[in-house]
Design a protein around this motif. Structure first.
Motif, PDB file in Angstrom:
ATOM      1  N   ASP A 143       0.832  -1.188   0.000  1.00 39.99           N
ATOM      2  CA  ASP A 143       0.000   0.000   0.000  1.00 39.99           C
ATOM      3  C   ASP A 143       0.872   1.246   0.000  1.00 39.99           C
ATOM      4  N   GLU A 144       0.485   2.240  -0.774  1.00 37.72           N
ATOM      5  CA  GLU A 144       1.274   3.460  -0.893  1.00 37.72           C
ATOM      6  C   GLU A 144       0.745   4.596  -0.035  1.00 37.72           C
ATOM      7  N   GLY A 145      -0.249   4.298   0.818  1.00 36.40           N
ATOM      8  CA  GLY A 145      -0.631   5.285   1.815  1.00 36.40           C
ATOM      9  C   GLY A 145      -1.926   6.028   1.591  1.00 36.40           C
ATOM     10  N   GLU A 146      -2.646   5.738   0.503  1.00 40.46           N
ATOM     11  CA  GLU A 146      -3.898   6.433   0.278  1.00 40.46           C
ATOM     12  C   GLU A 146      -4.880   6.106   1.401  1.00 40.46           C
ATOM     13  N   ASP A 147      -5.515   7.128   1.932  1.00 40.92           N
ATOM     14  CA  ASP A 147      -6.531   6.965   2.983  1.00 40.92           C
ATOM     15  C   ASP A 147      -5.958   6.309   4.245  1.00 40.92           C
ATOM     16  N   GLY A 148      -4.655   6.426   4.450  1.00 42.39           N
ATOM     17  CA  GLY A 148      -4.037   5.776   5.600  1.00 42.39           C
ATOM     18  C   GLY A 148      -4.540   6.302   6.930  1.00 42.39           C
ATOM     19  N   LEU A 149      -4.555   7.607   7.089  1.00 37.88           N
ATOM     20  CA  LEU A 149      -4.992   8.199   8.356  1.00 37.88           C
ATOM     21  C   LEU A 149      -6.455   7.883   8.620  1.00 37.88           C
ATOM     22  N   GLU A 150      -7.286   7.955   7.591  1.00 39.14           N
ATOM     23  CA  GLU A 150      -8.704   7.661   7.760  1.00 39.14           C
ATOM     24  C   GLU A 150      -8.915   6.212   8.180  1.00 39.14           C
ATOM     25  N   SER A 151      -8.152   5.305   7.590  1.00 44.03           N
ATOM     26  CA  SER A 151      -8.274   3.888   7.950  1.00 44.03           C
ATOM     27  C   SER A 151      -7.844   3.647   9.387  1.00 44.03           C
ATOM     28  N   CYS A 152      -6.762   4.304   9.799  1.00 43.31           N
ATOM     29  CA  CYS A 152      -6.289   4.156  11.178  1.00 43.31           C
ATOM     30  C   CYS A 152      -7.314   4.695  12.167  1.00 43.31           C
ATOM     31  N   LYS A 153      -7.898   5.851  11.862  1.00 43.13           N
ATOM     32  CA  LYS A 153      -8.912   6.422  12.753  1.00 43.13           C
ATOM     33  C   LYS A 153     -10.145   5.526  12.824  1.00 43.13           C
ATOM     34  N   LYS A 154     -10.528   4.965  11.691  1.00 40.77           N
ATOM     35  CA  LYS A 154     -11.687   4.068  11.658  1.00 40.77           C
ATOM     36  C   LYS A 154     -11.459   2.871  12.571  1.00 40.77           C
ATOM     37  N   LEU A 155     -10.283   2.254  12.476  1.00 41.07           N
ATOM     38  CA  LEU A 155      -9.995   1.084  13.297  1.00 41.07           C
ATOM     39  C   LEU A 155      -9.871   1.461  14.771  1.00 41.07           C
ATOM     40  N   ALA A 156      -9.259   2.620  15.052  1.00 40.36           N
ATOM     41  CA  ALA A 156      -9.110   3.077  16.436  1.00 40.36           C
ATOM     42  C   ALA A 156     -10.474   3.277  17.081  1.00 40.36           C
ATOM     43  N   GLN A 157     -11.399   3.838  16.346  1.00 38.38           N
ATOM     44  CA  GLN A 157     -12.736   4.066  16.887  1.00 38.38           C
ATOM     45  C   GLN A 157     -13.504   2.758  17.045  1.00 38.38           C
ATOM     46  N   GLU A 158     -13.287   1.834  16.111  1.00 40.50           N
ATOM     47  CA  GLU A 158     -13.981   0.547  16.182  1.00 40.50           C
ATOM     48  C   GLU A 158     -13.520  -0.276  17.377  1.00 40.50           C
ATOM     49  N   GLY A 160     -11.622   0.974  19.954  1.00 36.96           N
ATOM     50  CA  GLY A 160     -11.446   1.779  21.153  1.00 36.96           C
ATOM     51  C   GLY A 160     -10.032   1.752  21.680  1.00 36.96           C
ATOM     52  N   CYS A 161      -9.057   1.875  20.769  1.00 34.40           N
ATOM     53  CA  CYS A 161      -7.654   1.784  21.171  1.00 34.40           C
ATOM     54  C   CYS A 161      -6.801   2.692  20.289  1.00 34.40           C
ATOM     55  N   VAL A 162      -5.517   2.755  20.586  1.00 35.73           N
ATOM     56  CA  VAL A 162      -4.561   3.443  19.725  1.00 35.73           C
ATOM     57  C   VAL A 162      -4.240   2.537  18.538  1.00 35.73           C
ATOM     58  N   VAL A 163      -4.128   3.119  17.372  1.00 37.35           N
ATOM     59  CA  VAL A 163      -3.745   2.370  16.171  1.00 37.35           C
ATOM     60  C   VAL A 163      -2.527   3.030  15.551  1.00 37.35           C
ATOM     61  N   ALA A 164      -1.559   2.224  15.168  1.00 43.55           N
ATOM     62  CA  ALA A 164      -0.342   2.724  14.524  1.00 43.55           C
ATOM     63  C   ALA A 164      -0.092   1.938  13.251  1.00 43.55           C
ATOM     64  N   ALA A 165       0.141   2.653  12.162  1.00 45.01           N
ATOM     65  CA  ALA A 165       0.483   2.040  10.879  1.00 45.01           C
ATOM     66  C   ALA A 165       1.883   2.486  10.494  1.00 45.01           C
ATOM     67  N   ASP A 170       5.033   6.968   9.400  1.00 47.50           N
ATOM     68  CA  ASP A 170       4.272   6.251  10.415  1.00 47.50           C
ATOM     69  C   ASP A 170       3.079   7.095  10.852  1.00 47.50           C
ATOM     70  N   ILE A 171       1.950   6.428  11.063  1.00 46.32           N
ATOM     71  CA  ILE A 171       0.722   7.088  11.504  1.00 46.32           C
ATOM     72  C   ILE A 171       0.351   6.547  12.872  1.00 46.32           C
ATOM     73  N   VAL A 172       0.037   7.442  13.806  1.00 48.98           N
ATOM     74  CA  VAL A 172      -0.412   7.036  15.141  1.00 48.98           C
ATOM     75  C   VAL A 172      -1.655   7.834  15.479  1.00 48.98           C
ATOM     76  N   THR A 173      -2.715   7.156  15.931  1.00 46.70           N
ATOM     77  CA  THR A 173      -3.938   7.864  16.300  1.00 46.70           C
ATOM     78  C   THR A 173      -4.714   7.080  17.350  1.00 46.70           C
ATOM     79  N   ASN A 174      -5.479   7.800  18.153  1.00 44.46           N
ATOM     80  CA  ASN A 174      -6.424   7.149  19.064  1.00 44.46           C
ATOM     81  C   ASN A 174      -7.863   7.403  18.616  1.00 44.46           C
ATOM     82  N   GLY A 175      -8.015   7.878  17.398  1.00 45.29           N
ATOM     83  CA  GLY A 175      -9.324   8.181  16.863  1.00 45.29           C
ATOM     84  C   GLY A 175      -9.655   9.657  16.914  1.00 45.29           C
ATOM     85  N   GLN A 176      -9.000  10.378  17.840  1.00 43.13           N
ATOM     86  CA  GLN A 176      -9.148  11.832  17.938  1.00 43.13           C
ATOM     87  C   GLN A 176      -7.813  12.517  17.678  1.00 43.13           C
ATOM     88  N   ARG A 177      -6.850  12.268  18.533  1.00 43.11           N
ATOM     89  CA  ARG A 177      -5.496  12.794  18.334  1.00 43.11           C
ATOM     90  C   ARG A 177      -4.773  11.950  17.290  1.00 43.11           C
TER      91      ARG A 177
END
Length: 266
Positions: A143-158, A160-165, A170-177
């Motif tokens: 994967d070349e990164g399209e929609d990466g942040l959105e996918s990470c936020k989606k999984l984090a919200q689903e 309820g945890c921090v997600v890092a890709a 590197d992308i790090v999110t808890n769904g908000q930050r």
């Protein structure tokens, strides 16, 4: 915010968190050594008749499904349950879940036994877990990164945890930050275990700090900067020499080195 990442590293060195790892057989020694180099204490305890009690004694639990056996699967269920009872951080590395359906099914069952603190994978693995079309080849993400942040936020919200890709950025999110880490080097993709080592580091940092979002960012930044410094060392362009330098640079990581960090806070 970068000074808080430095404090996360200092906490690992000061507290020596005990990290239980049920992990990929290809890289188990790498994970143990990277944790030791960072200042943590690894315990590669995975026997099914020991893990439930042991997971309640540790500071963090690291699960890596890369070479998932039936024994490991049962041990993971027990360890997740034990760690959850004590509120210990649980870090999941969903290796190859985009290529092997059984792994995704196992992860979904594991989530019923306890709450993940962090899910850390490459972008292809994160997208696969999030139900987004991903390009993968075995354990590697194409994967070349399209929609990466959105996918990470989606999984984090689903979950309820921090997600890092992990990836070129590197992308790090808890769904908000969220933050983007732009350090690193391509040679990390030319050795086995770089992703597994990064996951183990995340567990070590979470075991020493209360903020899982900042801990995850600090661990990935430490890994990326260590990779840059390892490549700059003599012979660092050669994969075998680079691997040795990488562990050395993790052990030498300090406040001055972390100032190389290129982090975007979103």
């Amino acid at each position: 915010m970068n000074h808080k990442l430095i404090e996360c590293l200092k906490a690992v060195r000061q507290t020596t968190p005990l990290v239980q790892a049920i992990t990929n057989y290809v890289t188990v020694n790498d994970c143990a050594n990277i944790l030791l180099a960072a200042g943590a204490s690894p315990a590669m305890c995975e026997a099914s008749d020991e893990v439930f009690e042991f997971s309640q004694m540790v500071n963090a639990l690291y699960l890596n499904v890369g070479t998932l056996t039936k024994e490991q699967e049962m041990s993971m269920y027990l360890a997740v349950r034990g760690a959850s009872l004590k509120g210990n951080p649980i870090i999941l590395d969903p290796v190859a879940c985009g290529a092997i359906p059984r792994k995704k099914e196992t992860i979904e069952r594991l989530h019923k036994f306890g709450q993940f603190t962090v899910i850390k994978g490459n972008l292809g693995e994160i997208k696969a877990l999030a139900g987004v079309e991903a390009k993968v080849r075995g354990v590697d993400s194409l994967d070349e990164g399209e929609d990466g942040l959105e996918s990470c936020k989606k999984l984090a919200q689903e979950y309820g945890c921090v997600v890092a890709a992990t990836g070129k950025t590197d992308i790090v999110t808890n769904g908000q930050r969220a933050c983007l880490i732009e350090n690193g080097t391509e040679i990390l993709t030319r050795i086995t275990g770089a992703g597994c080592m990064a996951g183990a580091l995340v567990a070590g940092f979470c075991g020493a700090n209360n903020d899982a979002f900042l801990s995850t960012a600090a661990a990935l930044l430490t890994m990326s900067i260590a990779g840059e410094l390892a490549q700059e060392a003599p012979g660092g362009d050669l994969p075998g020499t680079f691997r040795v330098h990488l562990i050395d640079q993790i052990s030498l990581m300090d406040e001055e080195a972390l100032k190389r960090g290129r982090v975007q806070w979103l």
